[in-house]
Design an enzyme around this catalytic site. Structure first.
Site, PDB file in Angstrom:
ATOM      1  N   LYS A 116      47.161 -11.683  33.386  1.00  0.00           N
ATOM      2  CA  LYS A 116      47.437 -10.871  32.200  1.00  0.00           C
ATOM      3  C   LYS A 116      46.992 -11.618  30.944  1.00  0.00           C
ATOM      4  O   LYS A 116      46.366 -11.043  30.047  1.00  0.00           O
ATOM      5  CB  LYS A 116      48.922 -10.536  32.134  1.00  0.00           C
ATOM      6  CG  LYS A 116      49.401  -9.637  33.267  1.00  0.00           C
ATOM      7  CD  LYS A 116      50.904  -9.485  33.273  1.00  0.00           C
ATOM      8  CE  LYS A 116      51.359  -8.526  34.365  1.00  0.00           C
ATOM      9  NZ  LYS A 116      50.900  -8.903  35.713  1.00  0.00           N
ATOM     10  N   LYS A 158      43.382 -12.509  47.477  1.00  0.00           N
ATOM     11  CA  LYS A 158      44.295 -11.501  46.947  1.00  0.00           C
ATOM     12  C   LYS A 158      45.220 -10.984  48.046  1.00  0.00           C
ATOM     13  O   LYS A 158      44.770 -10.329  48.987  1.00  0.00           O
ATOM     14  CB  LYS A 158      43.495 -10.337  46.371  1.00  0.00           C
ATOM     15  CG  LYS A 158      44.329  -9.263  45.689  1.00  0.00           C
ATOM     16  CD  LYS A 158      44.805  -9.705  44.337  1.00  0.00           C
ATOM     17  CE  LYS A 158      45.439  -8.549  43.565  1.00  0.00           C
ATOM     18  NZ  LYS A 158      45.958  -8.989  42.261  1.00  0.00           N
ATOM     19  N   GLY A 170      51.696  -1.892  39.734  1.00  0.00           N
ATOM     20  CA  GLY A 170      52.136  -0.992  40.796  1.00  0.00           C
ATOM     21  C   GLY A 170      53.624  -1.053  41.029  1.00  0.00           C
ATOM     22  O   GLY A 170      54.241  -0.083  41.479  1.00  0.00           O
ATOM     23  N   ASN A 171      54.234  -2.188  40.691  1.00  0.00           N
ATOM     24  CA  ASN A 171      55.681  -2.314  40.864  1.00  0.00           C
ATOM     25  C   ASN A 171      56.464  -1.476  39.860  1.00  0.00           C
ATOM     26  O   ASN A 171      57.652  -1.225  40.046  1.00  0.00           O
ATOM     27  CB  ASN A 171      56.090  -3.790  40.754  1.00  0.00           C
ATOM     28  CG  ASN A 171      55.670  -4.580  41.968  1.00  0.00           C
ATOM     29  OD1 ASN A 171      55.887  -4.168  43.092  1.00  0.00           O
ATOM     30  ND2 ASN A 171      55.025  -5.713  41.749  1.00  0.00           N
ATOM     31  N   LYS A 190      43.906  -5.549  38.548  1.00  0.00           N
ATOM     32  CA  LYS A 190      44.063  -4.426  37.610  1.00  0.00           C
ATOM     33  C   LYS A 190      43.947  -4.866  36.162  1.00  0.00           C
ATOM     34  O   LYS A 190      43.474  -4.101  35.312  1.00  0.00           O
ATOM     35  CB  LYS A 190      45.405  -3.731  37.836  1.00  0.00           C
ATOM     36  CG  LYS A 190      46.602  -4.602  37.481  1.00  0.00           C
ATOM     37  CD  LYS A 190      47.922  -3.933  37.746  1.00  0.00           C
ATOM     38  CE  LYS A 190      49.088  -4.838  37.366  1.00  0.00           C
ATOM     39  NZ  LYS A 190      49.069  -6.143  38.091  1.00  0.00           N
TER      40      LYS A 190
END
Length: 309
Positions: free
Chosen positions: A267, A120, A3-4, A205
């Site tokens: 990730k 989160k 999102g960044n 995500k």
């Protein structure tokens, strides 16, 4: 993408649309290369801002929307901006392609232990007094101190077990259309008989993207972040970039706590999950290194252990 990658210092819609225009110019390089894309994205900053707006305008007769609905709203808004930016650049490059957004539900287990342990962070940083006031106004919310930067609300982050709209994604891919899917990790839902019920949670995500990539039979999972490579001993004098690495080697680095939780660690874990599930490669690199990856394979390539020479 995170999102960044969408949010600049200016949080206005115009600024975010401009950021996505720049993002589209990079992503279209895959289309020019003949690749069929499925795009996913984060929404952490956007959903945090939306929750603030919802709370600020909430009244008894016009209450704020729940978190699952806010995830859906940001899927729609970011998808709208992104598909317009992509379609514009595609036309400018003379390519025959179309991009479309799917508002995507991601199934989680109602028994996921994350629902009893919210971790989160979402929304803005607050000082102690602001957090205490927010807790008083919202007794069901949980707030924690975050890395010495202030207090933030935390919500459950359950693991994805399925993507409801997988068949719809495949239909678009088969038609040569580029889907934008599992935005913000997808809308978290649980199955209750014939009904899907939204949950107050945020799915990571990277894990949602991995699950979708696995379910659609993707040839590769490419995670675009802020750096060209995964590093060990990051920001230390002996830091080392990883160019080709196996899952078993990454497992050892995780045991050494080489990767920051909430940053590079998910990730790496998502990339490992994809490689283990499919036997295909995963890639972690930067958005602005797409051309380098396409032309010479630069970035960090994660491979099954058996393929290591």
């Amino acid at each position: 993408m995170g999102g960044n990658a969408i949010l600049s210092k200016d949080a206005s819609a115009t600024a975010q649309q401009q950021a996505l225009r720049e993002t589209a110019e990079q992503l279209v390089k895959f289309v020019e290369n003949g690749d069929q894309l499925i795009i996913s994205h984060g929404n952490g900053p956007q959903v945090g801002n939306l929750l603030l707006q919802q709370a600020g305008g909430s009244t008894k007769d016009n209450p704020e929307m729940p978190l699952d609905t806010c995830v859906a709203m940001t899927q729609g808004s970011i998808g709208y901006w992104m598909q317009n930016a992509m379609n514009q650049v595609i036309k400018e490059r003379g390519l025959n392609k179309m991009v479309a957004t799917i508002v995507t539900q991601v199934e989680v287990s109602a028994d996921d232990p994350a629902f009893k342990n919210p971790t989160k962070p979402i929304g803005p940083f607050m000082n102690k007094d602001e957090a205490d006031l927010a807790k008083k106004q919202n007794p069901d919310f949980t707030f924690v101190e975050d890395s010495g930067r202030g207090y933030r609300r935390v919500v459950p982050s359950p693991k994805p077990i399925g993507v409801v709209e997988t068949a719809a994604v495949n239909t678009l891919v088969d038609a040569g259309i580029v889907p934008i899917s599992v935005g913000g990790g997808g809308i978290p839902v649980v199955t209750n008989g014939n009904q899907l019920v939204g949950k107050e949670a945020v799915i990571d995500k990277d894990f949602a993207s991995e699950k979708l990539a696995e379910l659609v039979g993707a040839d590769a999972l490419i995670i675009l972040t802020a750096v060209n490579n995964i590093f060990v001993n990051f920001n230390k004098p002996n830091q080392k970039k990883l160019e080709e690495v196996t899952v078993s080697e990454l497992e050892k680095f995780i045991d050494e706590k080489q990767f920051a939780p909430g940053s590079m660690l998910p990730k790496v874990q998502a990339a490992m999950d994809f490689v283990n599930a499919t036997g295909n490669e995963a890639v972690v690199t930067a958005l602005d290194n797409i051309e380098g990856f396409i032309e010479n394979g630069s970035g960090t390539i994660i491979k099954p252990a058996a393929s290591r020479v």
